[in-house]
Design an enzyme around this catalytic site. Sequence first.
Site, PDB file in Angstrom:
ATOM      1  N   SER A  96       0.627  -1.173   0.073  1.00 59.97           N
ATOM      2  CA  SER A  96      -0.038  -0.073   0.134  1.00 59.97           C
ATOM      3  C   SER A  96       0.788   1.324  -0.319  1.00 59.97           C
ATOM      4  O   SER A  96       1.569   1.526   0.856  1.00 59.97           O
ATOM      5  CB  SER A  96      -0.839  -0.083   1.299  1.00 59.97           C
TER       6      SER A  96
ATOM      7  N   HIS B 176      -1.078  -1.358  -4.262  1.00 60.14           N
ATOM      8  CA  HIS B 176      -2.543  -0.927  -3.576  1.00 60.14           C
ATOM      9  C   HIS B 176      -2.693   0.302  -3.298  1.00 60.14           C
ATOM     10  O   HIS B 176      -1.826   1.044  -2.955  1.00 60.14           O
ATOM     11  CB  HIS B 176      -2.603  -1.734  -2.301  1.00 60.14           C
TER      12      HIS B 176
ATOM     13  N   ASP C 147      -4.830   3.490  -2.066  1.00 62.62           N
ATOM     14  CA  ASP C 147      -5.754   3.973  -1.109  1.00 62.62           C
ATOM     15  C   ASP C 147      -6.296   5.394  -1.090  1.00 62.62           C
ATOM     16  O   ASP C 147      -5.644   6.302  -1.104  1.00 62.62           O
ATOM     17  CB  ASP C 147      -5.201   3.850   0.630  1.00 62.62           C
TER      18      ASP C 147
ATOM     19  N   MET D   2      -8.937   8.054   0.074  1.00 64.41           N
ATOM     20  CA  MET D   2      -9.926   8.504   1.164  1.00 64.41           C
ATOM     21  C   MET D   2     -10.307   9.817   1.433  1.00 64.41           C
ATOM     22  O   MET D   2      -9.689  11.056   0.568  1.00 64.41           O
ATOM     23  CB  MET D   2      -8.894   8.662   2.335  1.00 64.41           C
TER      24      MET D   2
ATOM     25  N   HIS E 297      -8.445   0.971  -3.711  1.00 62.02           N
ATOM     26  CA  HIS E 297      -9.464   0.762  -2.469  1.00 62.02           C
ATOM     27  C   HIS E 297     -10.072   1.987  -2.380  1.00 62.02           C
ATOM     28  O   HIS E 297      -9.330   2.832  -1.763  1.00 62.02           O
ATOM     29  CB  HIS E 297      -8.327   0.127  -1.688  1.00 62.02           C
TER      30      HIS E 297
ATOM     31  N   MET F 290     -12.204   4.470  -0.039  1.00 62.13           N
ATOM     32  CA  MET F 290     -12.765   4.606   1.012  1.00 62.13           C
ATOM     33  C   MET F 290     -13.604   5.940   0.845  1.00 62.13           C
ATOM     34  O   MET F 290     -13.081   7.030   1.667  1.00 62.13           O
ATOM     35  CB  MET F 290     -11.767   4.796   2.147  1.00 62.13           C
TER      36      MET F 290
ATOM     37  N   MET G 261     -11.129  -6.238   5.700  1.00 61.28           N
ATOM     38  CA  MET G 261     -10.508  -5.035   6.610  1.00 61.28           C
ATOM     39  C   MET G 261      -9.895  -5.729   8.037  1.00 61.28           C
ATOM     40  O   MET G 261     -10.727  -6.266   8.664  1.00 61.28           O
ATOM     41  CB  MET G 261     -11.076  -3.713   6.742  1.00 61.28           C
TER      42      MET G 261
ATOM     43  N   GLY H  39      -0.489   1.778   9.618  1.00 60.79           N
ATOM     44  CA  GLY H  39       0.336   1.434  11.006  1.00 60.79           C
ATOM     45  C   GLY H  39      -0.495   1.114  11.975  1.00 60.79           C
ATOM     46  O   GLY H  39      -0.018   0.972  13.114  1.00 60.79           O
TER      47      GLY H  39
ATOM     48  N   ASP I  90      -6.419  -6.555   4.419  1.00 65.39           N
ATOM     49  CA  ASP I  90      -5.848  -5.201   4.437  1.00 65.39           C
ATOM     50  C   ASP I  90      -5.947  -4.701   6.011  1.00 65.39           C
ATOM     51  O   ASP I  90      -6.822  -4.560   6.327  1.00 65.39           O
ATOM     52  CB  ASP I  90      -6.656  -4.230   3.373  1.00 65.39           C
TER      53      ASP I  90
HETATM   54  C1  DX5 Z   1      -6.116   1.646   5.774  1.00 65.86           C
HETATM   55  C2  DX5 Z   1      -5.566   1.235   4.443  1.00 65.86           C
HETATM   56  C3  DX5 Z   1      -4.608   0.351   4.186  1.00 65.86           C
HETATM   57  C4  DX5 Z   1      -3.196   0.760   4.840  1.00 65.86           C
HETATM   58  C5  DX5 Z   1      -2.733  -0.368   5.553  1.00 65.86           C
HETATM   59  O1  DX5 Z   1      -7.386   2.157   5.760  1.00 65.86           O
HETATM   60  O2  DX5 Z   1      -6.817   0.628   3.615  1.00 65.86           O
HETATM   61  O3  DX5 Z   1      -4.318  -0.162   2.868  1.00 65.86           O
HETATM   62  O4  DX5 Z   1      -2.340   1.386   3.874  1.00 65.86           O
HETATM   63  O5  DX5 Z   1      -1.500   0.085   6.342  1.00 65.86           O
HETATM   64  P1  DX5 Z   1      -0.725  -0.818   7.130  1.00 65.86           P
HETATM   65  O6  DX5 Z   1      -0.255  -1.917   6.185  1.00 65.86           O
HETATM   66  O7  DX5 Z   1       0.166  -0.164   7.778  1.00 65.86           O
HETATM   67  O8  DX5 Z   1      -1.597  -1.403   8.311  1.00 65.86           O
HETATM   68 ZN    ZN Z   2      -6.272  -0.275   1.789  1.00 65.78          ZN
END
Ligand code: DX5
Ligand code: ZN
Length: 225
Positions: free
Chosen positions: A9, A34, A36, A38, A73, A75, A144, A152, A182
Amino acid sequence: MNRYRIAPSILSADFARLGEEVRAVIDAGADWIHFDVMDNHYVPNLTVGPMVCQALRPHARTADGQRVPIDVHLMIQPVDALAGAFIDAGADLVSFHPDASTHVHRSIQAIKARGCQVGLVFNPATPLDVLDWVIDDLDLILIMSVNPGFGGQSFIDGALRKVEQARRRIDACGKDIRLEVDGGIKADNIRRVADAGADTFVAGSAIFGKPDYRAVIDQMRAALA
Ligand code: DX5
Ligand code: ZN
């Protein structure tokens, strides 16, 4: 053939050097990128849009020129308008949260009609029930293992039970559907996630938080072997 896919990601990459980071993690053995998205509405964070996806698309190739899938992805809420914009921007898969779309079936069909692969994403407290009605149309189910919004965070163990349930549903429907997980995935828990039935693993901080991306990806593959 090995079914496992590792999808770093870029949320945890250096945003000032994103193209370079994508190339570096592909050189280190990443199977997918990946991406993300948001919106500070569906989740309390704001990241990147279709223009950044489009800018990264030429970088998502292996050294010998093979296309590396960009796994978007979403969100975001609403889903439909931006889903199309990401397909135009070169997304290979677009996944969204069913609770972010008023008409889930329509959103799925709209993505498929554009020739793009489609996935549904389930938060830690979201039931899988909607799959009763749409699983045949999906290419991917994403579970998820953290609450969406930030990299993190720690892996939520309860997600493993949901991965097992999703695996049973995929096997029962007999379609070739990827089962991705994820959040909080590291070399030391990836095996448990695979044993629960996952075949595709997102990892942000575990990879981009370390100086040697290849070493981490190799450790993950060794744990999966
Ligand atoms: C969180 C994201 C993830 C995120 C995962 O909302 O959808 O893809 O980057 O990060 P780690 O692997 O650090 O948990
Ligand atoms: Zn994600």
